[in-house]
Structures are given as C-alpha cells and as structure tokens.
Design a protein around this motif. Structure first.
Motif, PDB file in Angstrom:
ATOM      1  N   ASN A 125      -7.147  -4.468  -0.233  1.00 21.87           N
ATOM      2  CA  ASN A 125      -8.046  -3.243  -0.475  1.00 21.87           C
ATOM      3  C   ASN A 125      -9.492  -3.438  -0.094  1.00 21.87           C
ATOM      4  OD1 ASN A 125      -9.386  -5.230  -2.473  1.00 21.87           O
ATOM      5  ND2 ASN A 125      -7.318  -5.101  -3.582  1.00 21.87           N
ATOM      6  N   ASN A 146      -1.432  -0.083   2.403  1.00 25.15           N
ATOM      7  CA  ASN A 146      -2.292  -1.045   1.706  1.00 25.15           C
ATOM      8  C   ASN A 146      -2.958  -0.130   0.830  1.00 25.15           C
ATOM      9  OD1 ASN A 146      -2.088  -4.133   2.731  1.00 25.15           O
ATOM     10  ND2 ASN A 146      -1.844  -3.010   4.454  1.00 25.15           N
ATOM     11  N   GLY A 147      -4.258  -0.696   0.280  1.00 23.15           N
ATOM     12  CA  GLY A 147      -5.118   0.112  -0.526  1.00 23.15           C
ATOM     13  C   GLY A 147      -6.527   0.005   0.129  1.00 23.15           C
ATOM     14  N   THR A 149     -10.000   1.012   1.441  1.00 28.08           N
ATOM     15  CA  THR A 149     -10.974   2.349   0.945  1.00 28.08           C
ATOM     16  C   THR A 149     -11.989   2.422   1.976  1.00 28.08           C
ATOM     17  OG1 THR A 149     -12.202   0.925  -0.510  1.00 28.08           O
ATOM     18  CG2 THR A 149     -10.140   2.145  -1.365  1.00 28.08           C
ATOM     19  N   ASN A 170      -3.526   4.676   3.117  1.00 23.36           N
ATOM     20  CA  ASN A 170      -4.112   3.884   2.406  1.00 23.36           C
ATOM     21  C   ASN A 170      -5.264   4.703   1.583  1.00 23.36           C
ATOM     22  OD1 ASN A 170      -4.352   0.894   3.148  1.00 23.36           O
ATOM     23  ND2 ASN A 170      -3.884   1.873   5.181  1.00 23.36           N
ATOM     24  N   LYS A 171      -6.368   4.350   1.264  1.00 23.08           N
ATOM     25  CA  LYS A 171      -7.405   5.458   0.523  1.00 23.08           C
ATOM     26  C   LYS A 171      -8.615   5.614   1.461  1.00 23.08           C
ATOM     27  CE  LYS A 171      -5.769   3.727  -3.750  1.00 23.08           C
ATOM     28  NZ  LYS A 171      -6.060   3.247  -5.304  1.00 23.08           N
ATOM     29  N   PRO A 750      -5.514   2.437 -11.979  1.00 20.90           N
ATOM     30  CA  PRO A 750      -4.776   3.265 -10.712  1.00 20.90           C
ATOM     31  C   PRO A 750      -4.231   4.609 -11.351  1.00 20.90           C
ATOM     32  CG  PRO A 750      -3.278   1.677 -11.903  1.00 20.90           C
ATOM     33  CD  PRO A 750      -4.846   1.208 -12.623  1.00 20.90           C
ATOM     34  N   ASP A 783      -0.801  -0.181  -5.453  1.00 20.28           N
ATOM     35  CA  ASP A 783      -1.266  -0.184  -4.047  1.00 20.28           C
ATOM     36  C   ASP A 783      -0.207  -0.100  -3.150  1.00 20.28           C
ATOM     37  OD1 ASP A 783      -4.000  -0.241  -4.712  1.00 20.28           O
ATOM     38  OD2 ASP A 783      -4.026  -2.459  -4.630  1.00 20.28           O
ATOM     39  N   ARG A 786       1.938   4.335  -3.683  1.00 21.35           N
ATOM     40  CA  ARG A 786       1.059   5.307  -4.011  1.00 21.35           C
ATOM     41  C   ARG A 786       1.722   6.785  -3.823  1.00 21.35           C
ATOM     42  NH1 ARG A 786      -1.615   1.546  -1.618  1.00 21.35           N
ATOM     43  NH2 ARG A 786      -1.401   2.334   0.555  1.00 21.35           N
TER      44      ARG A 786
END
Length: 954
Positions: A125, A146-147, A149, A170-171, A750, A783, A786
């Motif tokens: 992340n 993954n996460g 950002t 992802n984000k 989350p 994560d 999602r």
C-alpha cells in the motif's frame, strides 16, 4: 583489563563480519537483513551461501543473487530497504503473497539491473516511489491487485525499455502524467505495448499528448476510473491497438470520429459513460470481435447498417443507447455472432432472425423495448428475452421468451483423461485429470477482454488447457496435468476461470516448483490463445509443502572463514548467536500468547500496543454493563438471537445503549473479536448506527451500540410503531439510508459491504433520521479483494441479489440491489415477497410509463397516495428499478443513487439537507417499542461475521 577484552571481542566480531561480507557470496548479509522483516521464508534459507546451497527461490550468477522468485508460499511482513543492496538483482517476483504489506521502499530504485519487478496480488500500500524511474533496465512492471494509493509517478516515463506496465486494481488517483519540459511522462514510453490502469481512481482528462503514432501499444485499459472530458483524437493514431477499454468512467462529448482508424482492434468497450452525439461509425474495424457501447447518451438512431459489415463480431452490447426502429434481419446473420444485448431501447416492430442466422447465436436480450411481434424459426434454440415488451405485456403468453432464462454461466470442468479414478483420496487431496490423488496449486485466471461471450463452448477451454500444458512442458515445469473449472463473467465483464495445477513425480509441489509456475503466469511467459485477450493470475497460498516444519532460527553460517578465528572467538560468537536465538524465541512466545489472548497485557488506563486501535469506541468492564442493565434484568431484555441476548441500558452519563451479549457457546476467538471491534469502531456517520464500545472481560464478549428510539423503518411502514410517514418523510428517510450505505462503500476504511440491507435494518431516531444498522453479515473489502468477496451466500430472501446468489461473488452492487427492494417497499408498504408475489414483478407488471404516476396507484401505500402530490415518484421508481437490474454492472453505485434522490427531493420542493423534524412534535402516533432493531444475526456469529471472508474465499 576488562575494557581491553571487550574491545578485543568487538574487533574480532568486526573482523568476522568483514570476512563474511567479503567471501564468495557478498549478498548473504543483505538477504539475512531482508529475512528480519519477513516471515515464513523457506526453511532451507540457512547457511553461508545461498548460491551454493541453492536456497529456494534464489538464482545466482557467479555467486551473486540475480533472481528472487517466491510466489504463493505465504510470505508475510514488509519488504525492507535492504533489497536495494542486491545490486546484481535482475528479477524480483513476490506475487500472490497477500500478507506482504507496507509501502514499496524507495530503495527499490537502487536495483539498476532489474528487468522484471512483479508484485501481483500482494498487500502493498501507500504511494509508488518516484525512484521507480531509476530502474533503467526495467522491461516488465506489474504491481496490479495491491492497495497502492496516490498518483502515478511521472518518473516511470524515463523507463525507455518498458513494454509492460500493469498498475490495475489499486487505489491510484490523480491525473495521467505526461511530459512537460524537463518533467517526464508516460507519453515517452514509445516501446510500451501494455497500458493496464483499470479499476483505480484516476481522474481528469486523458491528455492528448499521451498517444502518438510512434507508440506500439496493443492494450489500453482504463476501465472503472473517474476520467472525464472527451477522448483525445490522438488515440486514433495508435495503429497497433488490439484492446481498448474506456468503460465505466465519466467521459462526455462525441466519440472521436477517427477511432475508425483502429483497424487492428479486437475488443472495444465504451459503456457506462456520458458519450453524446451520433453513434460512432466503426466500418473500418473488420476484425472487431467484442463491441460494448451500452449506457450512454447517444442521439436516438436506428441500428446502423455498418454493424452487419463487422463479419468477425461475436458480441454486440448496446443496451440503453437510444436505438429506435426495427431490428434488421441481417444483424443476426453475422457469421460469428454469439450474443446480442439491445435492452432498454425503443426498438419496435416484429423481431425476425431470418433463415440465415448464425449457428453460433446463443443469447439475445431485447428486454424493455417496444417489440410487438416475433417470427419464430424452427431451428432457433438460443436464449431469447423479450420481457417488458408489448408482445409479453399485452397477452397471456406463456412463451419462454417472456420469462427469465436459466443462468448462462458455464459449469464446465476439465474431464478426466480416460483413466481409472483412484479409489480414495484424503480430504485435502484432489483427483487430477490423470486420476492421481495429489495436492494441486490453485488460483484464478482472469481475462480482462475475451473476444467471445458464449461460456458454454467447451472447445475454447480445451484449447486454453492444451496451450497452457504446452507452455509448462516447454519450460520444464514439474506439472503432470491441469484442470479448468467454473468459467464466470464477473461484474467487471472479466472472464474468471478456476485453475488447478497438479504435480508430477509425487503428490506435492516443492517451493521451487510453485515459484516456477507462479513466474510463468505472473510475467506472462505463458501466452493464451488470442481469443482470450489480456489476462492476469492470482494464485492461492500453497499449504501442502512436505517440509511443514518452519525455520527455527536465522543463523549466519561462518563457512571456511572460521578457520582463521581463534577458538575463543568462536565461543563468543556462539554465545552471541545463542542469546539472539533465545531473545527471538522469547519474542515468538510472547507473540503467540498475544494471538491467543490479545488483551492479556492491555491496561485500559494506560493504553499500549496491545489494545485495539479504537476510534471513538471505549472498553467497558463487565461490572459497568451489569450495572447499566440492572444486572441484565428480564425487564431490560429487548430481544434475543442466535448469538444471545440484547439488553437496553443506561450509562452513567445518561446515554441509552443497546448491549449485545454473546452466549458462551457462540463467542469467537479473542483475536477475531479484537479485529472486529477495531473495524466497527472506524465506522462514524450520522446515518450509520454507532458502536459505543465493547466488553472483553470475565470471559464475556459484548458489543455496545447507541440506542435508537423509534425502531425500524419496517415498523413504521407496517403501522406497528404508530408513526405515519408521508411522501416527504419517506424521501428523507431513504436519502439518509442511501447516504449511510454510500459511506460504507466509499469512505469507510476498509470499505464495507453490508450484505443484509432491508427495512428492519434501517432505524429511525427521535427525529426520524435513518440509520443503517446490524453489521452481523457484513464483509470488508480488503486490499486483495477490492472488487468482490467470494463467500457463502447469506442474507434475507426477497432482498438478496440474484447474481450474488448464483455466483457467490459479493460486491457493493449486491447492497444496491437490496436497497432497490427497500425503495420499492417504501412506496408500497408491501413485503418483498408476499403471498408468493415478488415486489419487483408486481411493480413492473403494474407500470405504464405513458400514464400518470406510471399507473402505480393500485400498488402504492394508501398513506402516501392520499396525503400529498407525489412529485418525483416516477423518477424514484426509475432509480429503484435500475437498482434491481439482474446484473451488477447494470446497477448504479450508491453515490449515484444518493444524487438522484437528492434531485428528486429538490424537484418535489424539499430541502435534501434539512434535518428531520422531531417525531414527538410533528409526527402522528408514538413509538410503541414493538421489538427492537438489534435482533438479527450478530457480529458474534463467526461464520457470518466480518472476519470470515478470507476463510470462505479459500
């Protein structure tokens, strides 16, 4: 004297360290440092030379580590900056270890020789480091699932050798970076073939500079972001493009006319945007297989004749695109056509397939059009849906096309190879296609843009299986056979297929075999048949290695250098190692104790690292809750459930609370309970029932919620509460509930899927503000999952999403479906299923969009039908029916629902942001307290609680 001895020992220790680091394998020290931050590393990671001793997952050239490949072995922990010291490293693949967390260290940029960086399906992340731009030899960068950002680092534009870039799922947020002056950007990647950016939060317009005729792009995937503006004309310059996904964004304006220049395109997704103007002319796309332009705002037009010229087309998706007129017969004679979806348009006349329709045709959906007739053909056997057309509404026909078809997903599974099955396999073994009992390596193959839509064609899976076996064998992998099963189209229109790979030469894989298979799939060495398009693989942890014993220590071997050190130094070194070992073993013992009793060392007055990381919730002692409920008196009891009892209580500060007290036989483990209250304590919104605190004391597990005085929305709709709800009050309530769900989906950390949205789980406070309640069946989106959670089906019949029921894949759109049922219940005051009649079907059958209030007065609750003009009712019904569409991708997100309800309220002259009036002052009736909203399945139910998603996913 003692000082001299101490100095001598220090100097000797430094001497030994220098000898070790200057030995043949200089990388051992850095690997040992990495191991300090990792857990569950391979048991054979001991000794002084990982190259000579062939550590699992480690490859070397001339005693320098050049490759680390460790897929699906259950690695956990964080990747420390020591990775940057392995200066000869060329490949780093840690894919499918979902417990690898933390940020990606900026020291990764020190690996100047790295050509493959693959971290697919982990738990990383935080922001992507700018130092990625220093990896000048990098050709393959896969960080999807993954996460991560933050923005895409512009420095990636400096990677001139990069041909594969996958940052999907992802984000990531912010604009797409392009070069400007000395600042690099993605437009500089002229050798790139793959832009995979789907399922992020990228925003802004696509810069025209991003594309040019110099690029060799094959795949451009931007699906499900927040991109706006028009699609740049420069996209038409990328002549080699094969797959283009722009769906589920906020694009507007006309589709660029020169998109027709993309003559190599196989798949084109433009759906779920705000495109306007005429339908784009795609005459030049002679090899186009899959076309989806659904859910846009194109000008009304007849089905364009050029569609029939696309002779390679297998799938046509044009629902809700403003189509009018009759359906041309030659549309169904396209040689390869399999699926035609034209629902929610204004198509009319008589439907006729003609005599020369394609033999591949298997599914046609014309729902909600104006089709008045159908010319049946004796040979035709495909699924046809004409629901909500005059041909079905204006007669008592029992034709199959006026009813929902059976689920179209395939139940395909690789058959056995004409062998005699093993008589018995143990409970955790699986019989392979060659009838051998073994422990397979499993995972999910996900194809982002397949060129076909008929999932029932077993030939395509046979070709996939055959090509994969050829790839495994040509790369000399220890694979006996493989099995494919349960192909399914998910809400992203991705094709998911379960994969099981069986070992050869024994019943188990070793770590080397798993890593080799994982790498073949993670770095795209395996190329599937062209019709499957771009893919990725998410492997499961392999838990069946023969060496079940974990590595006990992390000793540094001393090799041949020990001979140069006096015997006394050896003794000192051994003592040091023994001390370190004892210290670490003590730490492990303490961690094991904390796992079994996570609150054991927590002093609530002092806090500390062992206490839950609570945000707004507090810990209660047993005595405190005993006092506030009058010793859990019968008179304080307001209900019971499978978990135990619920009591009304009053805290010392006068606050009313509801106390859920678990029965001893239903309590979950301490660690799970701790994790659960940590999650719930983060949920803070005025339209969500708040967690006041918890009790983990004297063997008790209790949750303490705020008490909501006016009961459930169900009570008020049924009349049990004595509260009369007019149209304005119902709109206010449903808007509050929608905002609560939107918060859970978009802002909770989350994100949370409620999974049991219904009128009994929407509570009304003293001012009739709605509060979403009861998280007993809720699921967090971690994560690694999602998009959806694969879980056993739970919920309440009548409110349950049929797609979730059939696929076991829970998404936020499952909540949207349930919310749509609540909206229909709100205006009818009827149960979702009443006397065998389903509320959705009842509303649709009664509807007539040409009449006032859609002709729904017969099904409306008389209380709202008599008191006010029902301004905005038609739009309210429209959004409710969108929420209960059959598939999730057709339903709106909760933020869209909120905006539409706000707009309806403004249309009706109500302020959507005004507080509700006091129930005691301006509402008829009085709460009678008939039952209480905290009585459904509770958080204490482990099998249905917030913490079992990973277990069920396995």
């Amino acid at each position: 004297m003692s000082v001299r001895i101490g100095v001598l020992f220090v100097l000797l220790f430094i001497f030994i360290h220098v000898l070790l680091t200057s030995a043949q394998n200089r990388d051992i020290v850095y690997l040992q440092a990495l191991m300090d931050n990792l857990h569950n590393t391979p048991p054979n990671w001991v000794g002084s030379d990982p190259c000579v001793e062939k550590w699992d997952g480690i490859s070397c050239i001339e005693s320098r580590v050049t490759s680390i490949t460790l897929s699906s072995i259950g690695l956990s922990g964080e990747l420390s900056g020591d990775i940057g010291q392995l200066s000869e490293l060329q490949t780093l693949d840690l894919s499918y270890n979902k417990d690898l967390t933390g940020s990606l260290t900026p020291d990764i940029g020190s690996l100047k020789k790295l050509s493959n960086l693959i971290l697919v399906g982990c738990g990383f992340n935080g922001p992507l480091p700018e130092t990625l731009g220093s990896l000048t030899q990098l050709g393959y960068l896969a960080l999807n699932s993954n996460g991560f950002t933050g923005p895409i680092p512009p420095s990636i534009g400096k990677l001139s050798k990069l041909y594969w870039l996958d940052l999907a799922d992802n984000k990531l947020s912010g604009p797409i970076p392009v070069s400007k002056g000395p600042t690099p950007g993605l437009d500089q990647l002229v050798n790139i073939k793959h832009f995979h950016f789907g399922k992020n939060k990228l925003s802004g317009e696509i810069p025209p500079r991003l594309f040019s005729s110099k690029m060799s792009l094959k795949h451009v995937l931007f699906e499900e972001n927040q991109l706006t503006g028009t699609v740049p004309l420069t996209l038409g310059l990328v002549q080699n493009l094969e797959v283009l996904r722009l769906d589920r964004n906020l694009f507007s304006g006309e589709v660029p006319s020169n998109i027709n220049n993309l003559t190599s395109l196989n798949q084109l997704y433009l759906s779920n945007n705000n495109f306007e103007g005429p339908l784009p002319n795609l005459t030049g796309m002679k090899i186009l297989n899959y076309l989806d332009m659904s859910n846009n705002s194109f000008q009304p037009s007849e089905i364009p004749p050029w569609l029939s010229s696309l002779q390679s087309l297998t799938t046509l998706m044009m629902q809700d695109t403003g189509l009018i007129g009759e359906v041309p017969v030659d549309l169904f004679s396209i040689p390869q056509i399999e699926t035609v979806v034209l629902r929610n348009n204004q198509l009319n006349g008589t439907l006729d397939f003609g005599d020369s329709y394609s033999n591949h045709l298997h599914f046609i959906d014309m729902t909600n059009n104006l089709i008045s007739g159908y010319t049946e053909r004796s040979r035709y056997s495909a699924d046809l849906i004409l629901i909500s057309n005059p041909i079905c509404r204006e007669s008592d026909t029992t034709a199959s096309y006026c009813d929902l078809p059976i689920d179209s997903n395939s139940s395909y599974s690789t058959p056995q190879n004409n062998c005699n099955p093993e008589t018995t396999c143990t409970s955790d073994q699986v019989s392979s296609p060659n009838c051998k009992c073994s422990y397979p390596y499993t995972g999910t193959l996900t194809f982002r843009a397949p060129s076909f839509s008929n999932l029932g064609n077993s030939t395509i899976y046979t070709s996939l299986q055959s090509s994969m076996m050829v790839s495994f064998q040509s790369n000399h992998l220890p694979v006996d056979s493989l099995s494919l099963s349960q192909p399914t189209k998910n809400s992203d229109k991705y094709l998911e297929i379960n994969l099981a790979v069986f070992p050869s030469g024994g019943e188990r894989f070793n770590r080397s075999g798993i890593s080799q298979i994982g790498f073949i799939l993670s770095n795209q060495t395996y190329k599937p048949p062209h019709s499957f398009g771009p893919y990725f693989f998410l492997g499961h942890n392999y838990d069946f290695f023969a060496d079940a014993t974990k590595r006990k220590g992390k000793s540094i071997g001393i090799g041949v250098t020990i001979g140069v050190v006096v015997g006394g130094c050896v003794l000192v070194l051994l003592l040091i190692i023994a001390g370190i070992y004892a210290f670490r073993e003590k730490g492990r013992a303490e961690r094991a104790t904390k796992k079994n009793s996570p609150f054991a060392s927590w002093d609530p007055d002092k806090g500390g690292g062992d206490c839950p990381q609570l945000k707004g919730a507090r810990s209660f002692t047993y005595e405190e809750l005993k006092t506030c409920t009058n010793n859990f008196a019968i008179t304080a009891n307001i209900g019971s459930g499978g978990y135990g009892m619920v009591y009304r209580g009053t805290l010392r500060n006068g606050q009313l609370v509801a106390v859920k007290r678990a029965q001893l036989r239903s309590t979950q483990g301490g660690l799970e309970f701790k994790t659960e209250i940590e999650l719930l304590s983060r949920v803070h919104h005025k339209n969500v029932v708040g967690l006041v605190g918890f009790c983990f004391d004297e063997g008790e597990q209790m949750l303490v919620y705020e008490f909501i005085v006016n009961g459930t929305l169900k009570d008020s709709l049924s009349g049990r509460s004595g509260i009369r709800l007019d149209w304005m009050r119902r709109l206010k309530i449903i808007l509050g509930a929608a905002r609560g769900l939107q918060y859970l989906h978009d802002l909770a950390d989350p994100p949370i899927i409620h999974r049991d949205v219904k009128t009994t789980n929407i509570l009304l406070d003293e001012r009739l503000n709605a509060k979403v309640a009861d998280f007993g069946l809720s699921k967090p989106l971690g994560d690694a999952d999602r998009t959806h959670v694969t879980t056993q089906v739970k919920g309440t019949m009548g409110y349950m999403d049929p797609e979730y029921y059939m696929t076991q894949q829970l998404t936020e759109k499952s909540d949207v479906y349930s919310f749509g049922i609540v909206m229909l219940e709100l205006i009818t005051a009827r149960n979702p299923i009443e006397k065998g009649k389903y509320i959705v079907r009842e509303v649709k059958e009664a509807m007539d969009r040409e009449k006032d209030l859609y002709n729904l007065r017969e099904v409306l609750d008389p209380i709202i039908g008599l008191t006010h003009e029902l301004q905005g009712l038609e739009r309210f019904v429209d959004i409710a029916l969108r929420c209960v569409e059959d598939t999730g991708n057709q339903r709106p997100r909760m933020n869209e629902v909120v905006k539409e309800i706000e707009s309806i309220m403004e249309l009706a002259g109500f302020n959507p942001n005004a507080e509700s009036a006091s129930a005691s002052e301006s509402y008829e009736g009085k709460s009678k307290g008939s039952g209480h909203p905290y009585l459904n399945e509770s958080l204490f139910s482990y099998s249905g609680g917030l913490l079992d998603s990973n277990l069920e996913a396995k």
